[in-house]
Design an enzyme around this catalytic site. Structure first.
Site, mmCIF file in Angstrom:
data_model
loop_
_atom_site.group_PDB
_atom_site.id
_atom_site.type_symbol
_atom_site.label_atom_id
_atom_site.label_comp_id
_atom_site.label_asym_id
_atom_site.label_seq_id
_atom_site.Cartn_x
_atom_site.Cartn_y
_atom_site.Cartn_z
ATOM 1 N N TRP A 164 67.611 77.950 102.802
ATOM 2 C CA TRP A 164 67.119 78.672 101.630
ATOM 3 C C TRP A 164 67.523 80.135 101.598
ATOM 4 O O TRP A 164 67.467 80.772 100.551
ATOM 5 C CB TRP A 164 65.584 78.591 101.556
ATOM 6 C CG TRP A 164 64.882 78.927 102.842
ATOM 7 C CD1 TRP A 164 64.422 78.037 103.762
ATOM 8 C CD2 TRP A 164 64.582 80.226 103.363
ATOM 9 N NE1 TRP A 164 63.849 78.701 104.826
ATOM 10 C CE2 TRP A 164 63.924 80.041 104.606
ATOM 11 C CE3 TRP A 164 64.776 81.524 102.897
ATOM 12 C CZ2 TRP A 164 63.478 81.111 105.382
ATOM 13 C CZ3 TRP A 164 64.340 82.593 103.674
ATOM 14 C CH2 TRP A 164 63.706 82.375 104.896
ATOM 15 N N ASN A 165 67.937 80.723 102.709
ATOM 16 C CA ASN A 165 68.063 82.183 102.752
ATOM 17 C C ASN A 165 69.307 82.727 102.059
ATOM 18 O O ASN A 165 69.300 83.851 101.550
ATOM 19 C CB ASN A 165 68.011 82.676 104.207
ATOM 20 C CG ASN A 165 69.096 82.076 105.069
ATOM 21 O OD1 ASN A 165 69.498 80.925 104.893
ATOM 22 N ND2 ASN A 165 69.585 82.850 106.032
ATOM 23 N N GLY A 170 70.642 75.768 109.516
ATOM 24 C CA GLY A 170 69.195 75.934 109.514
ATOM 25 C C GLY A 170 68.708 76.293 110.905
ATOM 26 O O GLY A 170 69.447 76.851 111.722
ATOM 27 N N SER A 171 67.473 75.967 111.176
ATOM 28 C CA SER A 171 66.875 76.295 112.470
ATOM 29 C C SER A 171 67.485 75.452 113.579
ATOM 30 O O SER A 171 68.010 74.350 113.336
ATOM 31 C CB SER A 171 65.367 76.057 112.420
ATOM 32 O OG SER A 171 65.084 74.669 112.315
ATOM 33 N N GLU A 174 75.269 75.104 112.248
ATOM 34 C CA GLU A 174 75.186 76.569 112.256
ATOM 35 C C GLU A 174 73.700 76.893 112.319
ATOM 36 O O GLU A 174 72.959 76.660 111.361
ATOM 37 C CB GLU A 174 75.849 77.148 110.998
ATOM 38 C CG GLU A 174 76.213 78.616 111.114
ATOM 39 C CD GLU A 174 75.047 79.531 110.791
ATOM 40 O OE1 GLU A 174 74.403 80.026 111.759
ATOM 41 O OE2 GLU A 174 74.773 79.743 109.613
ATOM 42 N N LEU A 175 73.251 77.444 113.461
ATOM 43 C CA LEU A 175 71.822 77.508 113.740
ATOM 44 C C LEU A 175 71.330 78.948 113.886
ATOM 45 O O LEU A 175 71.843 79.844 113.249
ATOM 46 C CB LEU A 175 71.526 76.656 114.984
ATOM 47 C CG LEU A 175 72.076 75.223 114.921
ATOM 48 C CD1 LEU A 175 71.848 74.486 116.230
ATOM 49 C CD2 LEU A 175 71.477 74.457 113.746
ATOM 50 N N GLU A 197 63.411 83.879 117.312
ATOM 51 C CA GLU A 197 63.974 84.301 116.030
ATOM 52 C C GLU A 197 62.839 84.435 115.019
ATOM 53 O O GLU A 197 62.267 83.437 114.569
ATOM 54 C CB GLU A 197 65.003 83.280 115.532
ATOM 55 C CG GLU A 197 65.688 83.713 114.248
ATOM 56 C CD GLU A 197 66.727 82.721 113.767
ATOM 57 O OE1 GLU A 197 67.767 83.153 113.245
ATOM 58 O OE2 GLU A 197 66.492 81.504 113.906
#
Length: 474
Positions: free
Chosen positions: A145-146, A222-223, A244-245, A379
């Site tokens: 979402w970011n 995401g996470s 991609e975390l 994080e």
């Protein structure tokens, strides 16, 4: 725009599911729209459409796919007012930042992929063989979402250019900008089934995509915990995965600078803009202990420039964080930092908003932080900076690398020393002094920050697989 439909096989259609997800404006807490909470049945339709379209799309010459992507870029640009408006409303990202970083930068990324596509080594002659790179097949793209447009562009553009077909699942919190992106794809005239859009909750749609037998690859951003779940599901049927975390990125200011303003602005633009909701944010500042007091004083002064308020105001730099869940998570970490003994240099625990007030978190700077503290390990994904003192370059490198993550880092100081320090940091990307980002460079992380790379030729290679032909007798 009809947000009640999904895009499958080149057409907007009604979902099989009758469940809905409410999309909220985090600045006002008002409902903007509702999108379908799709089911595994909807995913199955989308994947089958992508699978049916794959042979012809993969067989199309690269020049043909590039021409369609050029048309997409033209249509994408034409929708800029709508893209800016909807991103401001669904994410709470300030209009100035949204225009430049959330929207216009995606034209730069798309242009870079198109220009670099002919340079991807799809064929290589070896001593006794020929090596070809071919499309993987149907790719399930799951985005966060970011950066609701940026993360989509990073996946679908290289995947499509390399001859794969795509099923996109955008974040349930910021899915609306993807509708306009899909409109641009539709206007560009891509063949039916090459690109498909389904919306829904990550737990259901992510699982359906990562376990579907016709999906050949899953690309997830995401996470770290979410990535592990997706990868575990995908590997049960031996799918390719690209992840991609998260990150907990260090920024090292080296000793002896006469002026700290430029590195501080670079730092603050990373950790404060987008309300700190950036995987690459420099969330740990490492400073020489002998200069710590002076640097901290300048941090406090410059932090006043980072105004918080209505994201529609062009002068505002930070809007709200994305949701109530995000607000409460960030607030709990700020409280944890105080509990652990870190000192507040700037900001404090955010107040509970009123019923119609947004989820605002003002910048927070902690000093006296130990790298063992929770706020230095986890994080936080908010505008929270940890300042950690060091006594030598050796110690700075050790602190920088003392993390489970390895996505991003920065070093600012005398160039030769800065380069030496940068080479020793365990991260996929390291910025030296004021160097800008390069869209042709690979992007991705070490350790728990991910698997694979995005960006440039390397990002396109992720969506290919190698085939060796032993043809010397032919």
């Amino acid at each position: 725009m009809d947000f009640g439909k999904i895009f499958i096989a080149g057409r907007w259609s009604e979902p099989a599911s009758k469940d809905w997800i409410v999309v909220e404006n985090p600045a006002t807490r008002e409902e903007i729209a509702r999108v379908p909470a799709c089911s595994s049945e909807d995913v199955d339709r989308a994947v089958k459409a992508a699978s049916a379209a794959f042979p012809a799309w993969a067989a199309m010459p690269l020049e043909g796919r590039m021409a369609l992507m050029e048309r997409f870029l033209e249509q994408f640009r034409s929708l800029e007012p709508q893209l800016v408006d909807i991103t401001v409303r669904e994410l709470g990202s300030p209009v100035a930042f949204t225009t430049k970083s959330q929207v216009e930068y995606q034209y730069v990324r798309t242009r870079s992929y198109i220009d670099l596509a002919p340079k991807v080594p799809l064929f290589e002659k070896m001593a006794a063989s020929s090596v070809y790179r071919e499309p993987v097949g149907v790719v399930g793209c799951i985005t966060p979402w970011n950066y609701p447009l940026g993360q989509v562009i990073q996946k679908i553009v290289p995947a499509l250019l390399m001859g794969n077909t795509v099923v996109l699942k955008p974040s349930q919190h910021t899915p609306l900008s993807s509708y306009y992106l899909t409109e641009a794809i539709e206007r560009a005239g891509f063949p039916e089934g090459v690109f498909n859009l389904v919306t829904g909750r990550g737990s259901e749609i992510g699982t359906a995509l990562s376990t579907h037998p016709l999906v050949a690859m899953v690309s997830f951003t995401g996470s770290t915990s979410g990535g592990i779940t997706v990868a575990t599901n995908a590997l049960r049927s031996v799918k390719r995965v690209s992840l991609e975390l998260g990150g907990k990125s260090p920024y090292i200011i080296l000793p002896g600078l006469k002026n700290w303003d430029e590195p501080i602005h670079i730092l603050f633009n990373s950790i404060f803009l987008n309300s700190g909701q950036t995987c690459t944010a420099f969330s740990r500042l490492l400073v020489p202990r002998s200069e710590a007091s002076a640097i901290e004083w300048r941090l406090a002064e410059i932090s006043r420039e980072y105004t918080v308020g209505d994201p529609r105001d062009p002068a505002v730099k930070l809007g709200p964080v994305s949701s109530e869940r995000q607000f409460r998570k960030i607030r709990s970490y700020i409280e944890k930092g105080i509990e652990e003994g870190a000192k507040l240099l700037v900001g404090g625990v955010p107040s509970e908003p009123g019923p119609k007030e947004g989820w605002y978190v003002h910048p927070v700077i902690f000093t006296g932080v130990s790298n063992k503290m929770t706020i230095a390990r986890d994080e936080i994904f908010g505008p929270v900076l940890c300042v950690i003192a060091y006594d030598s370059a050796e110690e700075a490198v050790a602190i920088a690398n003392d993390t489970t993550y390895g996505l991003n880092a920065g070093v600012y100081g005398e160039k030769s020393l800065a380069l030496k320090v940068a080479r020793r940091i365990e991260a996929g990307n390291v910025y030296v002094n004021s160097s800008p980002r390069d869209t042709s460079a690979p992007f991705g992380g070490f350790k728990a920050s991910g698997i694979g790379r995005e960006g440039g030729v390397y990002g396109m290679l992720e969506f290919t697989q190698q085939k060796a032909l032993f043809d010397t007798k032919l």
